[in-house]
Design a protein around this motif. Structure first.
Motif, PDB file in Angstrom:
ATOM      1  N   PHE A   1       0.832  -1.201   0.000  1.00  0.00           N
ATOM      2  CA  PHE A   1       0.000   0.000   0.000  1.00  0.00           C
ATOM      3  C   PHE A   1       0.865   1.250   0.000  1.00  0.00           C
ATOM      4  O   PHE A   1       2.054   1.203   0.280  1.00  0.00           O
ATOM      5  CB  PHE A   1      -0.959   0.003   1.192  1.00  0.00           C
ATOM      6  N   ALA A   2       0.246   2.355  -0.383  1.00  0.00           N
ATOM      7  CA  ALA A   2       0.954   3.624  -0.473  1.00  0.00           C
ATOM      8  C   ALA A   2       0.088   4.713   0.123  1.00  0.00           C
ATOM      9  O   ALA A   2      -0.987   4.452   0.665  1.00  0.00           O
ATOM     10  CB  ALA A   2       1.309   3.924  -1.929  1.00  0.00           C
ATOM     11  N   GLU A   3       0.551   5.966  -0.013  1.00  0.00           N
ATOM     12  CA  GLU A   3      -0.123   7.046   0.698  1.00  0.00           C
ATOM     13  C   GLU A   3      -1.552   7.283   0.236  1.00  0.00           C
ATOM     14  O   GLU A   3      -2.367   7.822   0.986  1.00  0.00           O
ATOM     15  CB  GLU A   3       0.680   8.342   0.588  1.00  0.00           C
ATOM     16  N   ASN A   4      -1.899   6.885  -0.992  1.00  0.00           N
ATOM     17  CA  ASN A   4      -3.273   7.125  -1.439  1.00  0.00           C
ATOM     18  C   ASN A   4      -4.278   6.158  -0.819  1.00  0.00           C
ATOM     19  O   ASN A   4      -5.480   6.279  -1.063  1.00  0.00           O
ATOM     20  CB  ASN A   4      -3.376   7.090  -2.969  1.00  0.00           C
ATOM     21  N   ASP A   5      -3.804   5.233  -0.017  1.00  0.00           N
ATOM     22  CA  ASP A   5      -4.699   4.366   0.764  1.00  0.00           C
ATOM     23  C   ASP A   5      -4.817   4.831   2.211  1.00  0.00           C
ATOM     24  O   ASP A   5      -5.465   4.172   3.024  1.00  0.00           O
ATOM     25  CB  ASP A   5      -4.213   2.916   0.740  1.00  0.00           C
ATOM     26  N   VAL A   6      -4.182   5.956   2.546  1.00  0.00           N
ATOM     27  CA  VAL A   6      -4.227   6.526   3.893  1.00  0.00           C
ATOM     28  C   VAL A   6      -5.158   7.730   3.883  1.00  0.00           C
ATOM     29  O   VAL A   6      -4.956   8.670   3.100  1.00  0.00           O
ATOM     30  CB  VAL A   6      -2.828   6.955   4.371  1.00  0.00           C
ATOM     31  N   TYR A   7      -6.167   7.724   4.756  1.00  0.00           N
ATOM     32  CA  TYR A   7      -7.147   8.804   4.836  1.00  0.00           C
ATOM     33  C   TYR A   7      -7.053   9.442   6.222  1.00  0.00           C
ATOM     34  O   TYR A   7      -7.136   8.744   7.239  1.00  0.00           O
ATOM     35  CB  TYR A   7      -8.555   8.273   4.588  1.00  0.00           C
ATOM     36  N   LEU A   8      -6.867  10.760   6.252  1.00  0.00           N
ATOM     37  CA  LEU A   8      -6.736  11.478   7.510  1.00  0.00           C
ATOM     38  C   LEU A   8      -8.096  11.956   8.016  1.00  0.00           C
ATOM     39  O   LEU A   8      -8.958  12.371   7.235  1.00  0.00           O
ATOM     40  CB  LEU A   8      -5.802  12.681   7.351  1.00  0.00           C
ATOM     41  N   HIS A   9      -8.257  11.904   9.327  1.00  0.00           N
ATOM     42  CA  HIS A   9      -9.489  12.323   9.986  1.00  0.00           C
ATOM     43  C   HIS A   9      -9.141  13.269  11.136  1.00  0.00           C
ATOM     44  O   HIS A   9      -8.004  13.278  11.626  1.00  0.00           O
ATOM     45  CB  HIS A   9     -10.248  11.107  10.520  1.00  0.00           C
ATOM     46  N   PRO A  10     -10.112  14.051  11.609  1.00  0.00           N
ATOM     47  CA  PRO A  10      -9.818  15.007  12.680  1.00  0.00           C
ATOM     48  C   PRO A  10      -9.500  14.369  14.024  1.00  0.00           C
ATOM     49  O   PRO A  10      -8.844  14.987  14.859  1.00  0.00           O
ATOM     50  CB  PRO A  10     -11.078  15.870  12.758  1.00  0.00           C
ATOM     51  N   THR A  11      -9.969  13.141  14.264  1.00  0.00           N
ATOM     52  CA  THR A  11      -9.686  12.410  15.504  1.00  0.00           C
ATOM     53  C   THR A  11      -9.629  10.926  15.202  1.00  0.00           C
ATOM     54  O   THR A  11     -10.079  10.471  14.140  1.00  0.00           O
ATOM     55  CB  THR A  11     -10.781  12.648  16.577  1.00  0.00           C
ATOM     56  N   GLY A  12      -9.116  10.162  16.164  1.00  0.00           N
ATOM     57  CA  GLY A  12      -9.122   8.713  16.000  1.00  0.00           C
ATOM     58  C   GLY A  12     -10.525   8.143  15.982  1.00  0.00           C
ATOM     59  O   GLY A  12     -10.831   7.224  15.215  1.00  0.00           O
ATOM     60  N   MET A  13     -11.420   8.670  16.834  1.00  0.00           N
ATOM     61  CA  MET A  13     -12.793   8.173  16.848  1.00  0.00           C
ATOM     62  C   MET A  13     -13.502   8.514  15.553  1.00  0.00           C
ATOM     63  O   MET A  13     -14.361   7.751  15.088  1.00  0.00           O
ATOM     64  CB  MET A  13     -13.571   8.735  18.037  1.00  0.00           C
ATOM     65  N   SER A  14     -13.162   9.632  14.933  1.00  0.00           N
ATOM     66  CA  SER A  14     -13.728   9.963  13.631  1.00  0.00           C
ATOM     67  C   SER A  14     -13.338   8.920  12.595  1.00  0.00           C
ATOM     68  O   SER A  14     -14.157   8.530  11.745  1.00  0.00           O
ATOM     69  CB  SER A  14     -13.249  11.350  13.186  1.00  0.00           C
ATOM     70  N   ALA A  15     -12.093   8.444  12.667  1.00  0.00           N
ATOM     71  CA  ALA A  15     -11.664   7.394  11.740  1.00  0.00           C
ATOM     72  C   ALA A  15     -12.478   6.121  11.944  1.00  0.00           C
ATOM     73  O   ALA A  15     -12.899   5.470  10.983  1.00  0.00           O
ATOM     74  CB  ALA A  15     -10.173   7.109  11.932  1.00  0.00           C
ATOM     75  N   ILE A  16     -12.730   5.767  13.203  1.00  0.00           N
ATOM     76  CA  ILE A  16     -13.519   4.564  13.498  1.00  0.00           C
ATOM     77  C   ILE A  16     -14.972   4.761  13.091  1.00  0.00           C
ATOM     78  O   ILE A  16     -15.573   3.904  12.420  1.00  0.00           O
ATOM     79  CB  ILE A  16     -13.411   4.216  14.992  1.00  0.00           C
ATOM     80  N   PHE A  17     -15.559   5.890  13.488  1.00  0.00           N
ATOM     81  CA  PHE A  17     -16.964   6.145  13.172  1.00  0.00           C
ATOM     82  C   PHE A  17     -17.201   6.176  11.664  1.00  0.00           C
ATOM     83  O   PHE A  17     -18.144   5.549  11.156  1.00  0.00           O
ATOM     84  CB  PHE A  17     -17.408   7.472  13.788  1.00  0.00           C
TER      85      PHE A  17
END
Length: 538
Positions: free
Chosen positions: A218-234
């Protein structure tokens, strides 16, 4: 308490902006909660209506504010700006709205609120109906730069605020705000990279999959940034429901509190296997064999606070056989120590913790496994569904903080193991929870990176509550609820996280006298001495 962890205690800057907006646009008896985009605000409104016990359902309003400084109809163009949404609700629904804020992690950050406050006060952030605009882009932008020389600099209200700003910006080596996109790319490449050494901005931007320095697969285009860790989970949970259809999920192992709440309150619900045992996997397999289907299995690697590692090989085998997704939260293990992507469809993490370390910024990430069975479907859905709501000022702090991630992890691993060894040898300590001493260590070692360690988190329990009190009060380190900080931090975890459900937590082995310790960067010998002193009080 004057303040607290941002998802539990709404920051004073956010409260101030909400009050400002209410004073001008609110109705009698209303309160407001602030979100970055109409989509997030709409989800909050839907949650309040669905969860409220009020009959008839409460009236919920969304007031949109748009920036006059953005790229609007060919007018005044400033590349960095922010819109805002205020969800207005009756004060009687405050507890319900707070649940959405806490569980989803999608509220505005304090830095965004402070920027929007300035814009609002200067008449640059206005209610939507007062301005003719094109539809704003889905991706939210960052703040414009306030500097002496182009845009007038507004002095902070307090001298200490000015000092904080000066120290953070001048000595913190933050990138200029014009380089927000580069900072995001650097963060994503650090997450996707091999992480064998510290990575400065220049090196991170030069990383590429063609150069062979990315983790295989995998590379950086498979990484998605979110404002918090819980936002990533939700948002991962929300994405899976939208893509694969709403079905119950499984929460495997005793998790951090909000992960379970997300699965219970958003969607059809979940099966909770809080012991994280092989017997519970047997039970799940029987359910699946009898025809029940689930959406996904969520687990932590290792779990917080008991530091148990799930059997990812068996879980992956079940997922392949019975067609469900796996979501692994590796916040506690972290990217450097463990490599769990081959066993997951999505790996989520709170970048607020050890990836940052400095305790001054929130962030989260979700990484797609390109070899996962649902990769194509999820990737396609994200092209239209994903909103980049990680505020630009926050991105710059996170980028700066994570430059020395590798060397910090190596030291933290060493310190935590030394503390765990000391506590393990004391006769008044009932149990030390640490991956090195866990009965699930073989599962952890199966996913441990070649140079990885056992992380910086551990928990201890005592034979008596009085011993726990004496140890905690005598321990001369900082006390607080977070983890992954550069300084060692202790908390009476169960009392803070599960005060209203102590018997329930105890049923899963999370005792009320449990003290959780997040180990930092102090000199090893000095840190061990502090714990020895605390043990002498027993």
């Amino acid at each position: 308490m004057k303040t607290g962890y941002p998802r539990f205690f709404i920051h004073k800057s956010i409260q101030k902006l909400a009050s400002t907006i209410l004073s001008k646009f609110g109705q009698h008896g209303e309160e407001a909660m602030l979100f970055p985009t109409p989509c997030v605000a709409a989800r909050c409104r839907q949650f309040i209506k669905a969860t409220s016990q009020t009959t008839p359902a409460p009236a919920i309003r969304i007031v949109e504010f748009v920036s006059k400084t953005g790229k609007r109809n060919g007018g005044d163009e400033r590349p960095i700006w922010s819109d805002l949404c205020a969800v207005m609700y009756p004060a009687s629904e405050a507890k319900v709205s707070k649940q959405f804020w806490q569980h989803t992690g999608d509220g505005v950050s304090s830095r965004r609120a402070e920027f929007c406050q300035r814009e609002f006060d200067e008449g640059l952030l206005v209610e939507k109906s007062t301005i003719t605009i094109e539809s704003p882009p889905r991706m939210s932008k960052g703040p414009k730069r306030y500097s002496r020389g182009n845009i007038p600099f507004k002095q902070p209200a307090q001298e200490d605020e000015e000092l904080d700003t000066f120290v953070e910006e001048r000595f913190g080596r933050n990138l200029d705000l014009a380089f927000v996109d580069s900072a995001k790319l650097a963060i994503r490449r650090r997450i996707a990279g091999s992480l064998k050494t510290n990575v400065e901005v220049k090196d991170a931007l030069e990383l590429s999959s063609e150069g062979g320095r990315m983790v295989e697969g995998f590379a950086e285009n498979d990484v998605y940034l979110h404002p918090t860790g819980m936002s990533a989970i939700f948002n991962t949970h929300r994405l899976l429901m939208a893509t694969l259809g709403p079905k119950k999920s499984v929460c495997y192992g005793f998790p951090y509190i909000d992960t379970l709440k997300i699965l219970e309150k958003f969607g059809p619900g979940c099966h909770f296997y809080g012991h994280g045992s092989s017997e519970e996997l047997d039970d799940l397999e029987q359910k699946l064999e009898s025809g029940e289907r689930i959406l996904a299995l969520f687990c932590e690697f290792p779990s917080n606070p008991l530091l148990k590692a799930p059997d990812l090989q068996r879980i992956k085998s079940l997922a392949d056989k019975y067609d469900f997704a796996t979501v692994i939260d590796e916040t506690v293990g972290n990217f450097l120590n463990v490599h769990v992507l081959p066993h997951a469809d999505v790996v989520v993490s709170s970048l607020t913790k050890v990836f940052s370390g400095d305790s001054n910024v929130m962030g989260g990430s979700a990484v797609l496994n390109p070899k996962g069975r649902y990769y194509k479907q999820l990737k396609e859905a994200l092209t239209t569904d994903f909103e980049d709501n990680h505020w630009s000022e926050d991105v710059l702090f996170l980028e700066r903080n994570s430059r020395d991630f590798v060397s910090r992890i190596e030291r933290i691993n060493k310190n935590a193991e030394a503390v765990a060894d000391l506590l393990k040898s004391h006769p008044r300590i009932k149990q030390v929870y640490h991956p090195k001493y866990s009965p699930t260590r073989p599962f952890y070692d199966n996913c441990r990176s070649p140079s990885g360690g056992y992380g910086g988190l551990l928990s201890v329990t005592f034979y008596t509550i009085q011993d726990a009190i004496e140890f905690f009060d005598t321990l001369e380190i900082s006390k607080g609820p977070s983890l992954g900080t550069n300084f060692t931090l202790a908390s009476p975890y169960t009392l803070l996280a599960h005060y209203g459900e102590l018997d329930w937590a105890a049923g899963y082995g999370v005792e009320d006298n449990l003290v959780r310790v997040s180990v930092g960067l102090e000199e090893t010998g000095e840190l061990v001495e502090r714990f020895k002193t605390a043990l002498k009080a027993l």
